[in-house]
Every structure is written in structure tokens, then in C-alpha cells.
Motif scaffolding. Sequence first.
Motif, PDB file in Angstrom:
ATOM      1  N   GLU A   1       0.861  -1.190   0.000  1.00  0.00           N
ATOM      2  CA  GLU A   1       0.000   0.000   0.000  1.00  0.00           C
ATOM      3  C   GLU A   1       0.891   1.232   0.000  1.00  0.00           C
ATOM      4  OE1 GLU A   1      -3.218   0.377  -0.142  1.00  0.00           O
ATOM      5  OE2 GLU A   1      -3.746   2.277   0.811  1.00  0.00           O
ATOM      6  N   LYS A   2       0.765   2.057  -1.050  1.00  0.00           N
ATOM      7  CA  LYS A   2       1.561   3.280  -1.171  1.00  0.00           C
ATOM      8  C   LYS A   2       0.637   4.483  -1.309  1.00  0.00           C
ATOM      9  CE  LYS A   2       3.804   2.108  -4.845  1.00  0.00           C
ATOM     10  NZ  LYS A   2       4.755   2.168  -5.985  1.00  0.00           N
ATOM     11  N   PRO A   3       1.069   5.645  -0.801  1.00  0.00           N
ATOM     12  CA  PRO A   3       0.216   6.836  -0.897  1.00  0.00           C
ATOM     13  C   PRO A   3      -0.153   7.191  -2.326  1.00  0.00           C
ATOM     14  CG  PRO A   3       2.000   7.213   0.673  1.00  0.00           C
ATOM     15  CD  PRO A   3       2.289   5.907  -0.014  1.00  0.00           C
ATOM     16  N   ASP A   4       0.770   6.973  -3.287  1.00  0.00           N
ATOM     17  CA  ASP A   4       0.501   7.354  -4.669  1.00  0.00           C
ATOM     18  C   ASP A   4      -0.186   6.247  -5.470  1.00  0.00           C
ATOM     19  OD1 ASP A   4       2.616   5.626  -4.780  1.00  0.00           O
ATOM     20  OD2 ASP A   4       3.775   6.791  -6.238  1.00  0.00           O
ATOM     21  N   ASN A   5      -0.425   5.089  -4.840  1.00  0.00           N
ATOM     22  CA  ASN A   5      -1.074   3.986  -5.550  1.00  0.00           C
ATOM     23  C   ASN A   5      -1.836   3.115  -4.549  1.00  0.00           C
ATOM     24  OD1 ASN A   5      -1.768   2.368  -7.736  1.00  0.00           O
ATOM     25  ND2 ASN A   5       0.063   1.092  -7.547  1.00  0.00           N
ATOM     26  N   PRO A   6      -2.856   3.675  -3.904  1.00  0.00           N
ATOM     27  CA  PRO A   6      -3.558   2.934  -2.849  1.00  0.00           C
ATOM     28  C   PRO A   6      -4.516   1.888  -3.424  1.00  0.00           C
ATOM     29  CG  PRO A   6      -4.605   5.053  -3.181  1.00  0.00           C
ATOM     30  CD  PRO A   6      -3.399   5.046  -4.069  1.00  0.00           C
ATOM     31  N   PHE A   7      -4.839   0.895  -2.607  1.00  0.00           N
ATOM     32  CA  PHE A   7      -5.829  -0.106  -2.976  1.00  0.00           C
ATOM     33  C   PHE A   7      -7.229   0.497  -2.849  1.00  0.00           C
ATOM     34  CE2 PHE A   7      -2.203  -2.731  -2.221  1.00  0.00           C
ATOM     35  CZ  PHE A   7      -2.404  -3.891  -2.977  1.00  0.00           C
ATOM     36  N   GLN A   8      -8.041   0.306  -3.886  1.00  0.00           N
ATOM     37  CA  GLN A   8      -9.444   0.675  -3.821  1.00  0.00           C
ATOM     38  C   GLN A   8     -10.234  -0.474  -3.204  1.00  0.00           C
ATOM     39  OE1 GLN A   8     -10.212   3.861  -4.672  1.00  0.00           O
ATOM     40  NE2 GLN A   8      -7.990   4.038  -5.083  1.00  0.00           N
ATOM     41  N   ASP A   9     -11.478  -0.205  -2.807  1.00  0.00           N
ATOM     42  CA  ASP A   9     -12.283  -1.257  -2.194  1.00  0.00           C
ATOM     43  C   ASP A   9     -12.436  -2.452  -3.131  1.00  0.00           C
ATOM     44  OD1 ASP A   9     -12.535   0.281   0.032  1.00  0.00           O
ATOM     45  OD2 ASP A   9     -14.673   0.725  -0.207  1.00  0.00           O
ATOM     46  N   ALA A  10     -12.570  -2.207  -4.424  1.00  0.00           N
ATOM     47  CA  ALA A  10     -12.699  -3.314  -5.385  1.00  0.00           C
ATOM     48  C   ALA A  10     -11.433  -4.164  -5.403  1.00  0.00           C
ATOM     49  CB  ALA A  10     -12.993  -2.759  -6.771  1.00  0.00           C
ATOM     50  N   ASP A  11     -10.279  -3.515  -5.247  1.00  0.00           N
ATOM     51  CA  ASP A  11      -9.017  -4.257  -5.205  1.00  0.00           C
ATOM     52  C   ASP A  11      -8.989  -5.176  -3.987  1.00  0.00           C
ATOM     53  OD1 ASP A  11      -8.019  -2.840  -7.435  1.00  0.00           O
ATOM     54  OD2 ASP A  11      -7.314  -1.224  -6.136  1.00  0.00           O
ATOM     55  N   LEU A  12      -9.371  -4.629  -2.827  1.00  0.00           N
ATOM     56  CA  LEU A  12      -9.324  -5.408  -1.594  1.00  0.00           C
ATOM     57  C   LEU A  12     -10.335  -6.552  -1.623  1.00  0.00           C
ATOM     58  CD1 LEU A  12      -8.906  -2.559   1.045  1.00  0.00           C
ATOM     59  CD2 LEU A  12      -7.146  -4.065   0.104  1.00  0.00           C
ATOM     60  N   LYS A  13     -11.489  -6.316  -2.234  1.00  0.00           N
ATOM     61  CA  LYS A  13     -12.500  -7.373  -2.351  1.00  0.00           C
ATOM     62  C   LYS A  13     -11.950  -8.530  -3.182  1.00  0.00           C
ATOM     63  CE  LYS A  13     -17.337  -8.097  -3.723  1.00  0.00           C
ATOM     64  NZ  LYS A  13     -17.104  -9.191  -4.693  1.00  0.00           N
ATOM     65  N   LEU A  14     -11.322  -8.216  -4.321  1.00  0.00           N
ATOM     66  CA  LEU A  14     -10.759  -9.258  -5.175  1.00  0.00           C
ATOM     67  C   LEU A  14      -9.616  -9.973  -4.475  1.00  0.00           C
ATOM     68  CD1 LEU A  14     -10.498 -10.791  -7.812  1.00  0.00           C
ATOM     69  CD2 LEU A  14      -9.208  -8.850  -8.757  1.00  0.00           C
ATOM     70  N   LEU A  15      -8.755  -9.208  -3.794  1.00  0.00           N
ATOM     71  CA  LEU A  15      -7.643  -9.820  -3.077  1.00  0.00           C
ATOM     72  C   LEU A  15      -8.154 -10.752  -1.986  1.00  0.00           C
ATOM     73  CD1 LEU A  15      -4.612 -10.070  -2.601  1.00  0.00           C
ATOM     74  CD2 LEU A  15      -4.724  -8.021  -1.157  1.00  0.00           C
ATOM     75  N   ALA A  16      -9.180 -10.341  -1.274  1.00  0.00           N
ATOM     76  CA  ALA A  16      -9.752 -11.185  -0.224  1.00  0.00           C
ATOM     77  C   ALA A  16     -10.274 -12.491  -0.815  1.00  0.00           C
ATOM     78  CB  ALA A  16     -10.863 -10.440   0.500  1.00  0.00           C
ATOM     79  N   GLU A  17     -10.910 -12.422  -1.970  1.00  0.00           N
ATOM     80  CA  GLU A  17     -11.414 -13.633  -2.620  1.00  0.00           C
ATOM     81  C   GLU A  17     -10.267 -14.575  -2.985  1.00  0.00           C
ATOM     82  OE1 GLU A  17     -13.563 -12.119  -5.925  1.00  0.00           O
ATOM     83  OE2 GLU A  17     -15.280 -11.412  -4.733  1.00  0.00           O
ATOM     84  N   LEU A  18      -9.177 -14.020  -3.471  1.00  0.00           N
ATOM     85  CA  LEU A  18      -8.029 -14.845  -3.849  1.00  0.00           C
ATOM     86  C   LEU A  18      -7.385 -15.491  -2.628  1.00  0.00           C
ATOM     87  CD1 LEU A  18      -6.335 -12.539  -6.529  1.00  0.00           C
ATOM     88  CD2 LEU A  18      -7.761 -14.557  -6.925  1.00  0.00           C
ATOM     89  N   VAL A  19      -7.268 -14.723  -1.547  1.00  0.00           N
ATOM     90  CA  VAL A  19      -6.659 -15.243  -0.316  1.00  0.00           C
ATOM     91  C   VAL A  19      -7.505 -16.382   0.242  1.00  0.00           C
ATOM     92  CG1 VAL A  19      -6.143 -14.678   2.083  1.00  0.00           C
ATOM     93  CG2 VAL A  19      -5.404 -13.137   0.258  1.00  0.00           C
ATOM     94  N   ILE A  20      -8.823 -16.191   0.272  1.00  0.00           N
ATOM     95  CA  ILE A  20      -9.710 -17.228   0.811  1.00  0.00           C
ATOM     96  C   ILE A  20      -9.694 -18.470  -0.075  1.00  0.00           C
ATOM     97  CG2 ILE A  20     -12.125 -17.794   1.286  1.00  0.00           C
ATOM     98  CD1 ILE A  20     -12.482 -14.821   2.083  1.00  0.00           C
TER      99      ILE A  20
END
Length: 557
Positions: free
Chosen positions: A264-283
Motif C-alpha cells: 500500500e503506497k500513498p501514490d497507488n492505494p488499494f481501492q475497495d474493489a481491489d481489496l474485495k478481489l484480493l480477499a477472494e483470492l486469499v480465501i
Amino acid sequence: MQEVEIENGAAKLTALFNEAGLCRIAFDGSEMLRGLSAPVRDTAWGEIAQDSIDCQLERVEAGYEFRRKARICGNNASVSMTISLLAEGDAFIVAARFLLQAEEPLVTNRAGFCLLHPLFGLRGTPLFIVHPDGSETQTEFPTAIAPAQVARDVAAMRYTIAGVQCDIDFAGEVFEMEDQRNWSDASFKTYCRPLGLPVPIRIEAGKQLEQTVEIVLRRQAPQHIEVSDGPLIEKAVLPAILLAVEPGWIAKPSVRPLGYVMREKPDNPFQDADLKLLAELVIESSAPLDLEFVVAAQDDPQEALSAMADRLARFNLSPRHVIALPEAYLKSYQPDGEWPPKPGPEDAAKAARQAFPKARIGCGMLTYFTEFNRCPPPENACDYVTYGTSAIVHAADSSSVFQTLEALPDIFKSADAISTSKPQRLGLVAIAMRSNPYGASLAENPDGLPHTMTANDRRHSGDAGAAFAAAAVMLAAECGIEALCIAAPKGPFGLVDHRGTPTPLAKLIEHLQRFWAEPVEIRSNGNGRIEMLGKPGRLTAIFAPEAAGLSFEEDDS
């Protein structure tokens, strides 16, 4: 490339030339010098391209002469270099001259000779320096990687390797030496324009730079050749192979990872859609998640990390490993230079421990070993350490890229000493660069051709990238590395090419996972080949520039 030989009685000098200059000098088979060239650097420390290049190598009396002429791309300036190889008395002489003629103003961070000294035979040996005022200093080539310059204010130097004395004289500029293993280059580098002087410099129209280097090689003692009984064999356990994730790199990978590392970087933060997809991949994969968090310059570390922890919790993401770093530490600083004010890495580590009490907390750098070496992790502040490596900081030809593998064990061992043997969980260990702490940005490279300081290197998606990664993983295993990233699901470090086809690197990860968590034998012959033997079979990486690739032989027993 062109190889030539000259003889002097019973001794033989072998030299290998490419378009840039000398890329190897050997005395009776022992490497004396790994490179002699004269690059011109831009204001981001990238090498300025040259065109209209004319190179000639001719036989002359008692030796050879190499002549190179070129023009600086985008500027009306010319460069020329000559390198002569001569046999004289009981010695061999290498005489080089560089000339830059500016016909319009040229802005550069560095222009002139660069000498690369090999690692083998020099680590821990004496180095004698003559300064411009005639005074002398005795030091040594370091064994552990030196964070600052090995030698400064150099007019001449002398050292001995494989019983051959090497005397080098410089004129036209003051030189200094650095330990290039910091950037995973397999060499010590002597270069001109000391880093302590202001950059960039402006060469006015009509002005020129001229430098000369003379190297004298003379046998001083009988050559001692170490005879090996066979390849080096070590028992090891492979590190966990992780995938690096940033916004834009998220996708279902073509192989099942052993973990994801989100940044997570200030100039390239994760959007909610990014975190939702990442959570699906992790699970879906049951793969653990690591977090690398860059604290924005204006933010309080505790508030920023607490907010990130709350945000991840909304998506049921609970990182097992967390490192936080103030944004200012994404840039590089000289060891004796001015460093950023607080908050520093220790403050960020304390904040991470409060925000993520169940996670292991890391320290280190989110750039490269160079910065890790210059800013060692705070003692007793963390549970593990991290950094990354890139093979194309200073040179991008395939020979130089594969030579960096020689320096990786030194990096792993030096980091172990710096961190008092804390576990190492590494960011991207790759050919290309993820970020540029030395300049404003990475170099544009749309075609993916060999180029320094770029994130786009098409070798990553080919056999060369897979061979490089396999060798790096095996070397990391020998040094006890706990985990490392060698790719991302997609993007410039992706496991698929531009057509969406899985790359040889994806196949490599499949092979590596079959070996993971079981003891393996790693065998290296030190000549562009390393192999791993375990219950699944034999995995071999060949990383010679002309024949890079992988082979896997399954154990039928």
C-alpha cells in the motif's frame, strides 16, 4: 563479442570486447578485470543511449587496439574511446583514453571511465590507494558488503589477484570505489565523479572531458589454482514463494501461491474493489497475506496504520506479517549524508505492532539491499527483515544480469549479519526494477529490450527469467531465507505474458512447490549451472547468456 589473446613469454592475456568496451581481462585464465567502459548517465542515473556507434578491433604491433565512436542520443555530443592491449617486457599493459566533446550543452550525473573488479580472489585482500597529493592509504576489499565507498580520492591503486600484481593509474578526473554488491552487481566498481560532488553537472558547448587509465599486469608469485573434488553440494529447505501485489497486479494467478504480499503506497492505494478481489483470492487459495505499508509523509504512523488495519478487517483480511516504512525511506541516501527527520523506521515498526498485534512485525527497506545496508534495522524492534534486489541497476546485458547471481549469497549473508540472524522475508528478487530510489522515476522501456532501471524487461517472461529466478531461489535456500517474491499475478512482474499465456516462471513455481518444505540437495558447479535434487526429482537451472533455461526430471522411483 570478440575475444583476443596476446602472449608474453609463458604468460597469456585474454581480453573479451563488446560494443561498450572491455568486458573481461584474464591473465593465464584468472580474471583480472570484469569491465572497462565509459557510460554517460542522465540525471536519474540511467545510462543515456548512444547511436551511430562504430567499433573496430585491430591487431597492432605487440597487441591489439579497440576504437569506439558514438553520439549521445538527443544531444549533439560525441564520445570516443580507445583501449590498447600491449605486451611490454615482463608485463601486459592496458591503456585506455576517453573523450567527450559537447557541441551543445550536456547535462549529466556522470561521464567517464568505469572499471569493474571481480569478486573472486579479491574479497578481504589488501588494496593500496595513491591519492592526488601523492599520499598513500592501505585498505582492503571488503568481505561483508560495505555500505559506503571502499576507497575515495583515488589517483592510482594496486592490488594482487591470483599472484598477479595489478597497478592502475588514472588521469583527468578523481576516482573512487564502491562495493557494487549493494545493487547485486558481482563486482567492486571504480568510477569517476565522486558522489560527494554536486550533480548534475553541465558541460557547456565547445567543452570536452578527457580521461586516461593505464593498467599494468605483472606476475608476482606462482599461480595457485584451487582444485575442487566436484560440485558444491548443500542441504537446504526452499523458502516460501510469494507473489507481490499492487493495484493493477491483482488477478487469479495461474499457479497456487504460498502467500501474497500487498504493498500500500500513498501514490497507488488499494481501492475497495481491489481489496474485495484480493480477499477472494486469499480465501480461495488459503494463502497467507503479508502487508507492506508506506506511511505518507504528512501522516502520523499510528493513525495511518490503525486506519489500514480497520479497512483490511472490513474485508476479512488479516496479515500475518507487516512492515511499515515512512515514505521518505523509499529514496536512497548516502551513509554519511543527510537523512530524513522523524518519524523513522523504528517509529513505524512500533506503530505497526500496535495496529497489528497478532502479526509478526518486519523492519528493513521496501527498495533494495543498498538502502537496507545503509540504514540497518533497529535492534529488537522487529521479528523479521526485508529488502529486494534488481539485476539491472547498472547494466542490462544478459552477461551482467546472470553475473548478479554471484553476488546474491554475499547479500543474504551480509543481511544476516546486519540483522543479527533475524529471518529474511524478501520483496521482489527479480531482473527488472520495481521502483527507482536513485532518481525521479523508472526508465520507460515499451519494447522490453535490455535497459537499466526499468520495470519492463521481457526476459522476465521468458526462459531467462525462469532460469534467473530458479537460481536465485536455490541460492536463497542455501542461505536460509524464509520467504521471497519472484513474481506477481500480472503486470510487469506477472506470471502471464502480454497474450495472457502462462510464462516459464509460472511453470517454475509449480516445480518449486513440489520441493517446498522437504530437505533438498543443491549442487552448484559455479559455471552457470545450479541444480536441486529432492523427492520429486531434479530441477536444473542454466543461466549462461547464450543458453538460459530450466529442465525438470521427475524421480520415477
